[in-house]
Design a protein around this motif. Structure first.
Motif, mmCIF file in Angstrom:
data_model
loop_
_atom_site.group_PDB
_atom_site.id
_atom_site.type_symbol
_atom_site.label_atom_id
_atom_site.label_comp_id
_atom_site.label_asym_id
_atom_site.label_seq_id
_atom_site.Cartn_x
_atom_site.Cartn_y
_atom_site.Cartn_z
ATOM 1 N N LYS A 27 15.527 82.803 -3.042
ATOM 2 C CA LYS A 27 14.309 83.476 -3.176
ATOM 3 C C LYS A 27 13.724 84.191 -1.458
ATOM 4 O O LYS A 27 13.874 82.934 -0.425
ATOM 5 C CB LYS A 27 13.424 83.289 -3.991
ATOM 6 C CG LYS A 27 14.132 83.040 -5.337
ATOM 7 C CD LYS A 27 12.515 81.946 -6.159
ATOM 8 C CE LYS A 27 12.465 81.749 -7.771
ATOM 9 N NZ LYS A 27 11.467 81.558 -8.579
ATOM 10 N N PHE A 28 13.583 85.041 -1.928
ATOM 11 C CA PHE A 28 12.688 86.084 -0.398
ATOM 12 C C PHE A 28 11.338 86.762 -0.880
ATOM 13 O O PHE A 28 11.206 87.659 -2.197
ATOM 14 C CB PHE A 28 13.800 87.496 -0.645
ATOM 15 C CG PHE A 28 13.167 87.936 1.063
ATOM 16 C CD1 PHE A 28 12.395 87.363 2.267
ATOM 17 C CD2 PHE A 28 13.640 88.963 1.139
ATOM 18 C CE1 PHE A 28 11.994 88.307 2.587
ATOM 19 C CE2 PHE A 28 13.353 90.214 1.920
ATOM 20 C CZ PHE A 28 12.702 89.740 2.914
ATOM 21 N N ALA A 29 10.206 86.522 -0.320
ATOM 22 C CA ALA A 29 9.048 86.824 -0.741
ATOM 23 C C ALA A 29 8.895 88.209 0.382
ATOM 24 O O ALA A 29 9.317 86.773 1.537
ATOM 25 C CB ALA A 29 8.065 85.554 -1.294
ATOM 26 N N GLY A 30 7.656 88.756 0.056
ATOM 27 C CA GLY A 30 6.469 89.366 1.302
ATOM 28 C C GLY A 30 5.398 89.995 1.015
ATOM 29 O O GLY A 30 5.189 89.770 -0.199
ATOM 30 N N TYR A 31 5.109 90.422 2.287
ATOM 31 C CA TYR A 31 3.994 91.301 1.943
ATOM 32 C C TYR A 31 4.233 92.162 3.578
ATOM 33 O O TYR A 31 5.141 91.981 4.559
ATOM 34 C CB TYR A 31 2.558 91.172 2.502
ATOM 35 C CG TYR A 31 2.059 89.586 1.979
ATOM 36 C CD1 TYR A 31 1.389 89.517 0.790
ATOM 37 C CD2 TYR A 31 1.881 88.357 2.499
ATOM 38 C CE1 TYR A 31 0.451 89.173 -0.119
ATOM 39 C CE2 TYR A 31 1.593 87.435 1.379
ATOM 40 C CZ TYR A 31 0.975 87.021 0.171
ATOM 41 O OH TYR A 31 0.164 87.060 -0.335
ATOM 42 N N GLU A 32 4.020 93.970 2.520
ATOM 43 C CA GLU A 32 5.006 94.894 3.312
ATOM 44 C C GLU A 32 3.786 96.202 3.773
ATOM 45 O O GLU A 32 2.898 96.173 2.168
ATOM 46 C CB GLU A 32 6.010 96.003 2.597
ATOM 47 C CG GLU A 32 7.577 95.120 2.383
ATOM 48 C CD GLU A 32 8.359 95.418 4.335
ATOM 49 O OE1 GLU A 32 7.577 96.078 4.607
ATOM 50 O OE2 GLU A 32 9.277 95.753 4.431
ATOM 51 N N TRP A 33 3.724 96.379 4.609
ATOM 52 C CA TRP A 33 3.155 97.509 5.166
ATOM 53 C C TRP A 33 3.244 99.072 4.266
ATOM 54 O O TRP A 33 4.817 99.686 5.007
ATOM 55 C CB TRP A 33 2.784 97.775 7.071
ATOM 56 C CG TRP A 33 2.028 96.978 7.691
ATOM 57 C CD1 TRP A 33 1.639 95.504 7.063
ATOM 58 C CD2 TRP A 33 1.716 97.825 8.605
ATOM 59 N NE1 TRP A 33 0.890 94.894 7.783
ATOM 60 C CE2 TRP A 33 0.815 95.681 8.967
ATOM 61 C CE3 TRP A 33 1.456 98.342 9.122
ATOM 62 C CZ2 TRP A 33 -0.010 95.765 9.994
ATOM 63 C CZ3 TRP A 33 0.344 98.807 10.541
ATOM 64 C CH2 TRP A 33 -0.484 97.571 10.563
ATOM 65 N N VAL A 34 2.418 99.959 3.376
ATOM 66 C CA VAL A 34 3.818 100.844 2.395
ATOM 67 C C VAL A 34 2.683 101.366 2.835
ATOM 68 O O VAL A 34 1.825 101.773 2.849
ATOM 69 C CB VAL A 34 4.346 101.119 1.575
ATOM 70 C CG1 VAL A 34 5.648 99.322 1.688
ATOM 71 C CG2 VAL A 34 2.885 100.095 0.841
ATOM 72 N N MET A 35 2.433 103.095 2.200
ATOM 73 C CA MET A 35 2.212 104.322 1.892
ATOM 74 C C MET A 35 2.066 103.618 -0.312
ATOM 75 O O MET A 35 3.345 103.293 -0.890
ATOM 76 C CB MET A 35 2.445 105.198 1.815
ATOM 77 C CG MET A 35 2.495 105.445 3.421
ATOM 78 S SD MET A 35 1.925 105.021 4.894
ATOM 79 C CE MET A 35 0.367 106.487 4.340
ATOM 80 N N THR A 36 0.601 104.288 -0.606
ATOM 81 C CA THR A 36 0.833 104.242 -1.602
ATOM 82 C C THR A 36 1.030 105.287 -2.669
ATOM 83 O O THR A 36 1.296 106.887 -2.381
ATOM 84 C CB THR A 36 -0.668 103.689 -2.375
ATOM 85 O OG1 THR A 36 -1.910 104.677 -1.631
ATOM 86 C CG2 THR A 36 -0.872 102.625 -1.173
ATOM 87 N N ASP A 37 0.760 105.152 -3.954
ATOM 88 C CA ASP A 37 0.647 106.653 -4.640
ATOM 89 C C ASP A 37 -0.261 107.726 -4.256
ATOM 90 O O ASP A 37 -0.040 108.864 -4.510
ATOM 91 C CB ASP A 37 0.306 106.168 -6.166
ATOM 92 C CG ASP A 37 2.165 105.353 -6.514
ATOM 93 O OD1 ASP A 37 3.196 105.797 -6.249
ATOM 94 O OD2 ASP A 37 2.047 104.416 -7.478
ATOM 95 N N LYS A 38 -1.123 107.514 -3.799
ATOM 96 C CA LYS A 38 -2.530 107.980 -3.459
ATOM 97 C C LYS A 38 -1.868 108.858 -1.860
ATOM 98 O O LYS A 38 -2.787 109.974 -1.675
ATOM 99 C CB LYS A 38 -3.360 107.531 -3.332
ATOM 100 C CG LYS A 38 -4.333 106.677 -5.023
ATOM 101 C CD LYS A 38 -5.499 105.891 -4.420
ATOM 102 C CE LYS A 38 -5.805 105.657 -5.835
ATOM 103 N NZ LYS A 38 -7.423 105.586 -5.873
ATOM 104 N N TYR A 39 -1.107 108.405 -1.739
ATOM 105 C CA TYR A 39 -0.971 109.037 -0.615
ATOM 106 C C TYR A 39 0.144 110.398 -0.258
ATOM 107 O O TYR A 39 0.559 110.530 -1.471
ATOM 108 C CB TYR A 39 0.240 108.440 0.651
ATOM 109 C CG TYR A 39 0.909 109.573 1.755
ATOM 110 C CD1 TYR A 39 0.477 108.872 3.114
ATOM 111 C CD2 TYR A 39 1.871 109.550 1.486
ATOM 112 C CE1 TYR A 39 0.383 109.994 4.255
ATOM 113 C CE2 TYR A 39 2.770 110.416 2.714
ATOM 114 C CZ TYR A 39 1.748 110.261 4.013
ATOM 115 O OH TYR A 39 2.293 111.282 5.193
ATOM 116 N N ASP A 40 -0.685 111.707 0.012
ATOM 117 C CA ASP A 40 0.191 113.068 -0.098
ATOM 118 C C ASP A 40 0.216 113.878 0.934
ATOM 119 O O ASP A 40 -0.606 114.118 1.871
ATOM 120 C CB ASP A 40 -1.446 113.376 -0.531
ATOM 121 C CG ASP A 40 -0.597 114.953 -0.977
ATOM 122 O OD1 ASP A 40 0.220 115.610 -0.879
ATOM 123 O OD2 ASP A 40 -1.252 116.375 -1.079
#
Length: 400
Positions: A256-269
């Motif tokens: 298994k591989f788990a983590g937290y990622e820095w991302v843009m969300t659905d609210k990003y335009d």
């Protein structure tokens, strides 16, 4: 128009009340510490409010010489040419491709420059975390790390890989929690040197080890690890398909591989100029080729040989009444432990760094690094308030 760095430097010169204590302390202590400071690496080197800041970019463990810091920040900022001056400048394909091609230099420069600042203001775990209203900041950090260990089923005797381990704070916390064997990889030799010293001082050298390497080209044999985790680290990757495929290769079957990622969300335009400005500010201040939408992370995981079992924004309830927003720590609270993270606290640190650089104790370029981090803190807060960005997009997947 004045740059953020110029504004902060002007603030340092013009506001003697704020600068006073930090400057006097810096000069007085600096008269004693003209050479690089000795470090015990016992977890307390940066804890002293008076002398801890004197060790920023000025200690004997650094792997680059004092006169190399200025050229490092200059080369680093050159990879983000136009940032904060012209919105959209570093979102061009040409700009992104340059950072992807030079990612090793970009990330190495970044962590040579910011690791001390992170330890001084944040601690040894270089990440954010969702936080409940009755939790302290350290408690939230530990809980987020323990959550990954629990979801991975990590226990004594298992072998885990920490992708982009920094100075090893999460590795050590998870090791204490699980008694598992953990190998970490970071591209930065300074982090390796001090992280392994921390392991030894904590008596974990037989369970935890940092290795210098590129997580695009993992140095371990296939099927070496039982599981792997990445905490806000693979955002530095120039190609996540390559990164995740490498993780898949070194995992045992059904690992298994788990983590937290820095991302843009659905609210990003992407057509909203303010959204792009905030996104670019986060990128330049954190050594990122470019930020992507969370769906690109999920696709890269699946395409690299994993089945995604769980995924969600761990900060989805950040503005609920029973939670403290993840970015609130950057606003800080007026307390001894939280002051360095506050806007005023960062300005005081900036003033101190400016003074130390002025009198020749801190290396040339130190003030520019401080200004960079001050600016990106504001961008992170804006991105969090608008909910267009999260540093904690959680995933759990299993090797197919």
């Amino acid at each position: 128009m004045m740059s953020i760095q110029d504004n902060l430097t002007k603030y340092s010169k013009d506001n003697q009340v704020v600068v006073g204590v930090s400057a006097v302390t810096a000069v007085a202590a600096g008269l004693v510490i003209w050479r690089r400071a000795g470090m015990k690496r016992d977890g307390n080197d940066f804890s002293n409010q008076l002398t801890g800041g004197l060790k920023i970019l000025n200690n004997e463990d650094h792997t680059i010489s004092k006169n190399e810091f200025s050229s490092s920040i200059q080369d680093y900022e050159g990879m983000f040419d136009g940032a904060r001056k012209s919105t959209g400048a570093i979102t061009s394909e040409e700009s992104i491709d340059q950072r992807k091609e030079r990612y090793t230099a970009m990330i190495n420069h970044f962590y040579n420059l910011v690791t001390d600042f992170y330890e001084w203001g944040w601690g040894q775990s270089f990440h954010f975390a969702p936080r409940f209203m009755d939790e302290t900041f350290p408690e939230s950090i530990y809980r987020s790390e323990h959550h990954l260990a629990a979801r991975l089923g990590l226990t004594r005797g298992m072998k885990a890989l920490d992708m982009g381990c920094g100075v090893g704070g999460p590795m050590r916390n998870i090791c204490v929690f699980t008694k598992a064997n953990i190998d970490g990889i970071t591209i930065n030799q300074y982090q390796v040197n001090i992280g392994n010293k921390y392991n030894e001082r904590k008596g974990l050298q037989n369970l935890c080890k940092l290795t210098r390497g590129d997580f695009q080209h993992l140095p371990w044999d296939k099927e070496h690890f039982d599981c792997a985790f990445a905490i806000e680290a693979t955002c530095h990757s120039p190609d996540r398909l390559v990164t995740f495929s490498g993780v898949n290769r070194v995992l045992k079957p059904k690992g298994k591989f788990a983590g937290y990622e820095w991302v843009m969300t659905d609210k990003y335009d992407p057509n909203n100029k303010d959204h792009v400005r905030i996104k670019e500010g986060i990128e330049v201040g954190n050594g990122l080729p470019t930020l992507v939408h969370y769906k690109e992370i999920l696709k890269a995981l699946e395409d690299s040989g994993f089945t995604v079992l769980e995924h969600y924004n761990a900060n989805e309830n950040a503005h609920a009444a029973n939670e403290i927003p993840w970015y609130d720590t950057l606003n800080g609270k007026m307390s001894i432990s939280g002051f360095r993270m506050t806007h005023i606290g960062r300005l005081v640190t900036h003033s101190m760094v400016w003074t130390l650089e002025l009198i020749g104790i801190a290396p040339a370029g130190s003030t520019r690094v401080s200004a960079l981090l001050n600016a990106t803190a504001l961008d992170l807060v804006e991105g969090g308030k608008l909910e267009i960005f999260t540093p904690s997009y959680y995933f759990l997947c299993v090797k197919k």
